[in-house]
Scaffold this motif. Structure first.
Motif, PDB file in Angstrom:
ATOM      1  N   SER A   1     -29.615  -5.594 -15.984  1.00 45.65           N
ATOM      2  CA  SER A   1     -30.735  -6.191 -16.708  1.00 45.65           C
ATOM      3  C   SER A   1     -32.042  -5.703 -16.091  1.00 45.65           C
ATOM      4  O   SER A   1     -32.047  -5.023 -15.064  1.00 45.65           O
ATOM      5  CB  SER A   1     -30.647  -7.712 -16.657  1.00 45.65           C
ATOM      6  OG  SER A   1     -30.791  -8.159 -15.324  1.00 45.65           O
ATOM      7  N   GLN A   2     -33.142  -6.096 -16.699  1.00 42.68           N
ATOM      8  CA  GLN A   2     -34.447  -5.585 -16.297  1.00 42.68           C
ATOM      9  C   GLN A   2     -34.778  -5.827 -14.824  1.00 42.68           C
ATOM     10  O   GLN A   2     -35.348  -4.971 -14.177  1.00 42.68           O
ATOM     11  CB  GLN A   2     -35.534  -6.225 -17.181  1.00 42.68           C
ATOM     12  CG  GLN A   2     -36.871  -5.557 -17.075  1.00 42.68           C
ATOM     13  CD  GLN A   2     -36.843  -4.110 -17.543  1.00 42.68           C
ATOM     14  OE1 GLN A   2     -36.070  -3.735 -18.417  1.00 42.68           O
ATOM     15  NE2 GLN A   2     -37.669  -3.278 -16.944  1.00 42.68           N
ATOM     16  N   GLY A   3     -34.394  -6.980 -14.276  1.00 46.75           N
ATOM     17  CA  GLY A   3     -34.729  -7.298 -12.884  1.00 46.75           C
ATOM     18  C   GLY A   3     -34.124  -6.348 -11.872  1.00 46.75           C
ATOM     19  O   GLY A   3     -34.848  -5.698 -11.107  1.00 46.75           O
ATOM     20  N   PRO A   4     -32.798  -6.217 -11.810  1.00 41.99           N
ATOM     21  CA  PRO A   4     -32.190  -5.343 -10.791  1.00 41.99           C
ATOM     22  C   PRO A   4     -32.096  -3.870 -11.193  1.00 41.99           C
ATOM     23  O   PRO A   4     -31.662  -3.045 -10.395  1.00 41.99           O
ATOM     24  CB  PRO A   4     -30.792  -5.938 -10.619  1.00 41.99           C
ATOM     25  CG  PRO A   4     -30.495  -6.607 -11.906  1.00 41.99           C
ATOM     26  CD  PRO A   4     -31.814  -7.092 -12.439  1.00 41.99           C
ATOM     27  N   ARG A   5     -32.510  -3.519 -12.404  1.00 44.54           N
ATOM     28  CA  ARG A   5     -32.357  -2.136 -12.879  1.00 44.54           C
ATOM     29  C   ARG A   5     -33.055  -1.111 -11.985  1.00 44.54           C
ATOM     30  O   ARG A   5     -32.439  -0.082 -11.642  1.00 44.54           O
ATOM     31  CB  ARG A   5     -32.840  -2.017 -14.318  1.00 44.54           C
ATOM     32  CG  ARG A   5     -32.569  -0.646 -14.910  1.00 44.54           C
ATOM     33  CD  ARG A   5     -32.956  -0.576 -16.364  1.00 44.54           C
ATOM     34  NE  ARG A   5     -32.154  -1.529 -17.111  1.00 44.54           N
ATOM     35  CZ  ARG A   5     -32.567  -2.114 -18.220  1.00 44.54           C
ATOM     36  NH1 ARG A   5     -33.764  -1.863 -18.702  1.00 44.54           N
ATOM     37  NH2 ARG A   5     -31.781  -2.959 -18.850  1.00 44.54           N
ATOM     38  N   PRO A   6     -34.315  -1.296 -11.563  1.00 41.19           N
ATOM     39  CA  PRO A   6     -34.940  -0.275 -10.708  1.00 41.19           C
ATOM     40  C   PRO A   6     -34.188  -0.055  -9.388  1.00 41.19           C
ATOM     41  O   PRO A   6     -34.027   1.087  -8.945  1.00 41.19           O
ATOM     42  CB  PRO A   6     -36.347  -0.827 -10.450  1.00 41.19           C
ATOM     43  CG  PRO A   6     -36.611  -1.751 -11.584  1.00 41.19           C
ATOM     44  CD  PRO A   6     -35.272  -2.345 -11.940  1.00 41.19           C
ATOM     45  N   ALA A   7     -33.730  -1.138  -8.781  1.00 40.66           N
ATOM     46  CA  ALA A   7     -32.981  -0.994  -7.527  1.00 40.66           C
ATOM     47  C   ALA A   7     -31.662  -0.264  -7.777  1.00 40.66           C
ATOM     48  O   ALA A   7     -31.261   0.588  -6.974  1.00 40.66           O
ATOM     49  CB  ALA A   7     -32.722  -2.361  -6.906  1.00 40.66           C
ATOM     50  N   ALA A   8     -30.988  -0.589  -8.872  1.00 40.93           N
ATOM     51  CA  ALA A   8     -29.714   0.067  -9.189  1.00 40.93           C
ATOM     52  C   ALA A   8     -29.916   1.557  -9.438  1.00 40.93           C
ATOM     53  O   ALA A   8     -29.130   2.391  -8.970  1.00 40.93           O
ATOM     54  CB  ALA A   8     -29.074  -0.593 -10.407  1.00 40.93           C
ATOM     55  N   ILE A   9     -30.977   1.907 -10.142  1.00 39.84           N
ATOM     56  CA  ILE A   9     -31.255   3.319 -10.403  1.00 39.84           C
ATOM     57  C   ILE A   9     -31.621   4.035  -9.098  1.00 39.84           C
ATOM     58  O   ILE A   9     -31.226   5.180  -8.879  1.00 39.84           O
ATOM     59  CB  ILE A   9     -32.347   3.470 -11.480  1.00 39.84           C
ATOM     60  CG1 ILE A   9     -31.772   3.019 -12.837  1.00 39.84           C
ATOM     61  CG2 ILE A   9     -32.858   4.899 -11.564  1.00 39.84           C
ATOM     62  CD1 ILE A   9     -32.772   2.982 -13.965  1.00 39.84           C
ATOM     63  N   ALA A  10     -32.342   3.359  -8.215  1.00 36.93           N
ATOM     64  CA  ALA A  10     -32.683   3.957  -6.925  1.00 36.93           C
ATOM     65  C   ALA A  10     -31.433   4.203  -6.089  1.00 36.93           C
ATOM     66  O   ALA A  10     -31.284   5.269  -5.475  1.00 36.93           O
ATOM     67  CB  ALA A  10     -33.659   3.050  -6.169  1.00 36.93           C
ATOM     68  N   VAL A  11     -30.521   3.235  -6.059  1.00 35.07           N
ATOM     69  CA  VAL A  11     -29.275   3.398  -5.304  1.00 35.07           C
ATOM     70  C   VAL A  11     -28.435   4.523  -5.915  1.00 35.07           C
ATOM     71  O   VAL A  11     -27.883   5.364  -5.199  1.00 35.07           O
ATOM     72  CB  VAL A  11     -28.481   2.074  -5.247  1.00 35.07           C
ATOM     73  CG1 VAL A  11     -27.078   2.294  -4.711  1.00 35.07           C
ATOM     74  CG2 VAL A  11     -29.222   1.052  -4.403  1.00 35.07           C
ATOM     75  N   ALA A  12     -28.361   4.563  -7.250  1.00 31.75           N
ATOM     76  CA  ALA A  12     -27.594   5.621  -7.919  1.00 31.75           C
ATOM     77  C   ALA A  12     -28.191   6.996  -7.617  1.00 31.75           C
ATOM     78  O   ALA A  12     -27.458   7.956  -7.344  1.00 31.75           O
ATOM     79  CB  ALA A  12     -27.554   5.371  -9.424  1.00 31.75           C
ATOM     80  N   GLY A  13     -29.510   7.102  -7.666  1.00 34.73           N
ATOM     81  CA  GLY A  13     -30.162   8.373  -7.359  1.00 34.73           C
ATOM     82  C   GLY A  13     -29.933   8.799  -5.917  1.00 34.73           C
ATOM     83  O   GLY A  13     -29.666   9.967  -5.633  1.00 34.73           O
ATOM     84  N   PHE A  14     -30.018   7.846  -5.001  1.00 35.65           N
ATOM     85  CA  PHE A  14     -29.761   8.143  -3.594  1.00 35.65           C
ATOM     86  C   PHE A  14     -28.330   8.638  -3.397  1.00 35.65           C
ATOM     87  O   PHE A  14     -28.101   9.640  -2.709  1.00 35.65           O
ATOM     88  CB  PHE A  14     -30.025   6.906  -2.732  1.00 35.65           C
ATOM     89  CG  PHE A  14     -29.678   7.106  -1.293  1.00 35.65           C
ATOM     90  CD1 PHE A  14     -30.530   7.821  -0.460  1.00 35.65           C
ATOM     91  CD2 PHE A  14     -28.507   6.600  -0.767  1.00 35.65           C
ATOM     92  CE1 PHE A  14     -30.201   8.021   0.878  1.00 35.65           C
ATOM     93  CE2 PHE A  14     -28.170   6.792   0.564  1.00 35.65           C
ATOM     94  CZ  PHE A  14     -29.028   7.509   1.387  1.00 35.65           C
ATOM     95  N   CYS A  15     -27.372   7.945  -4.005  1.00 31.34           N
ATOM     96  CA  CYS A  15     -25.960   8.365  -3.887  1.00 31.34           C
ATOM     97  C   CYS A  15     -25.753   9.748  -4.483  1.00 31.34           C
ATOM     98  O   CYS A  15     -25.068  10.594  -3.895  1.00 31.34           O
ATOM     99  CB  CYS A  15     -25.048   7.350  -4.572  1.00 31.34           C
ATOM    100  SG  CYS A  15     -24.948   5.777  -3.723  1.00 31.34           S
ATOM    101  N   ASN A  16     -26.341   9.989  -5.642  1.00 25.80           N
ATOM    102  CA  ASN A  16     -26.204  11.269  -6.320  1.00 25.80           C
ATOM    103  C   ASN A  16     -26.736  12.402  -5.439  1.00 25.80           C
ATOM    104  O   ASN A  16     -26.035  13.393  -5.189  1.00 25.80           O
ATOM    105  CB  ASN A  16     -26.962  11.217  -7.653  1.00 25.80           C
ATOM    106  CG  ASN A  16     -26.783  12.463  -8.490  1.00 25.80           C
ATOM    107  OD1 ASN A  16     -26.333  13.496  -8.029  1.00 25.80           O
ATOM    108  ND2 ASN A  16     -27.155  12.360  -9.747  1.00 25.80           N
ATOM    109  N   TRP A  17     -27.950  12.274  -4.947  1.00 23.50           N
ATOM    110  CA  TRP A  17     -28.552  13.344  -4.159  1.00 23.50           C
ATOM    111  C   TRP A  17     -27.904  13.485  -2.791  1.00 23.50           C
ATOM    112  O   TRP A  17     -27.806  14.596  -2.252  1.00 23.50           O
ATOM    113  CB  TRP A  17     -30.059  13.160  -4.061  1.00 23.50           C
ATOM    114  CG  TRP A  17     -30.710  13.535  -5.344  1.00 23.50           C
ATOM    115  CD1 TRP A  17     -31.222  12.698  -6.287  1.00 23.50           C
ATOM    116  CD2 TRP A  17     -30.868  14.864  -5.866  1.00 23.50           C
ATOM    117  NE1 TRP A  17     -31.694  13.415  -7.354  1.00 23.50           N
ATOM    118  CE2 TRP A  17     -31.491  14.751  -7.120  1.00 23.50           C
ATOM    119  CE3 TRP A  17     -30.544  16.124  -5.392  1.00 23.50           C
ATOM    120  CZ2 TRP A  17     -31.791  15.854  -7.904  1.00 23.50           C
ATOM    121  CZ3 TRP A  17     -30.847  17.224  -6.180  1.00 23.50           C
ATOM    122  CH2 TRP A  17     -31.473  17.082  -7.415  1.00 23.50           C
TER     123      TRP A  17
END
Length: 168
Positions: free
Chosen positions: A75-91
């Motif tokens: 949802s909108q609240g945790p979405r930025p943190a989730a995308i940041a964690v996903a990006g960190f894991c990806n890179w």
């Protein structure tokens, strides 16, 4: 550009899994091509086609689709943190593969892509059993799918799900 049209037509989950299967088959073909290269000179062409197909299947599925799914799972609240964690894991994983590939290739020889094939099989099984289709679904519908898998008897609200059970 093909991905933009395919993702809305076929669905995220099916496109993601098709990309994983294509990459798995390509990794197996690369392994076979490298193993048999000393016996058949034409296996170099098999390996080259397999590399190109591997990249194409990555760009159709596992490259862009996780970004869609991560954005739709939260949802909108945790979405930025989730995308940041996903990006960190990806890179981080990209960095590890980039830095370690030559050492792994030296260690495994022509079987280096068998490791990728095994990992792709694990990723496919995980996606098949755990990743829901998010195309055309709201956050609430996607969250309900996860709740049914975890707790079939009791449905939770998003707030309860974020802070744990509110049972007294």
């Amino acid at each position: 550009f093909l991905q933009v049209f395919l993702v809305e037509k076929t669905g995220r989950r099916s496109l993601f899994m098709a990309g994983l299967v294509g990459m798995l088959i390509s990794a197996v073909a690369m392994t076979v091509g490298l193993v048999l290269l000393s016996q058949f000179a034409w296996m170099s062409y098999v390996s080259m086609v397999a590399i190109f197909l591997f990249v194409i299947f990555f760009e159709v599925g596992p490259g862009p689709i996780p970004w869609f799914i991560v954005a739709e799972l939260f949802s909108q609240g945790p979405r930025p943190a989730a995308i940041a964690v996903a990006g960190f894991c990806n890179w981080t994983c990209n960095f590890i593969v980039g830095m370690c590939f030559q050492y792994i290739a030296d260690l495994c020889g022509p079987y280096v892509f068998a490791i990728f094939a095994a990992l792709l099989l694990i990723f496919f099984l995980f996606a098949y059993f755990k990743v829901p289709e998010t195309k055309g679904k709201s956050f609430e519908e996607i969250a309900a799918v996860f709740r049914r898998k975890k707790h079939p008897a009791k449905a939770m609200t998003e707030l309860e799900d974020l802070r744990g059970s509110t049972e007294a």
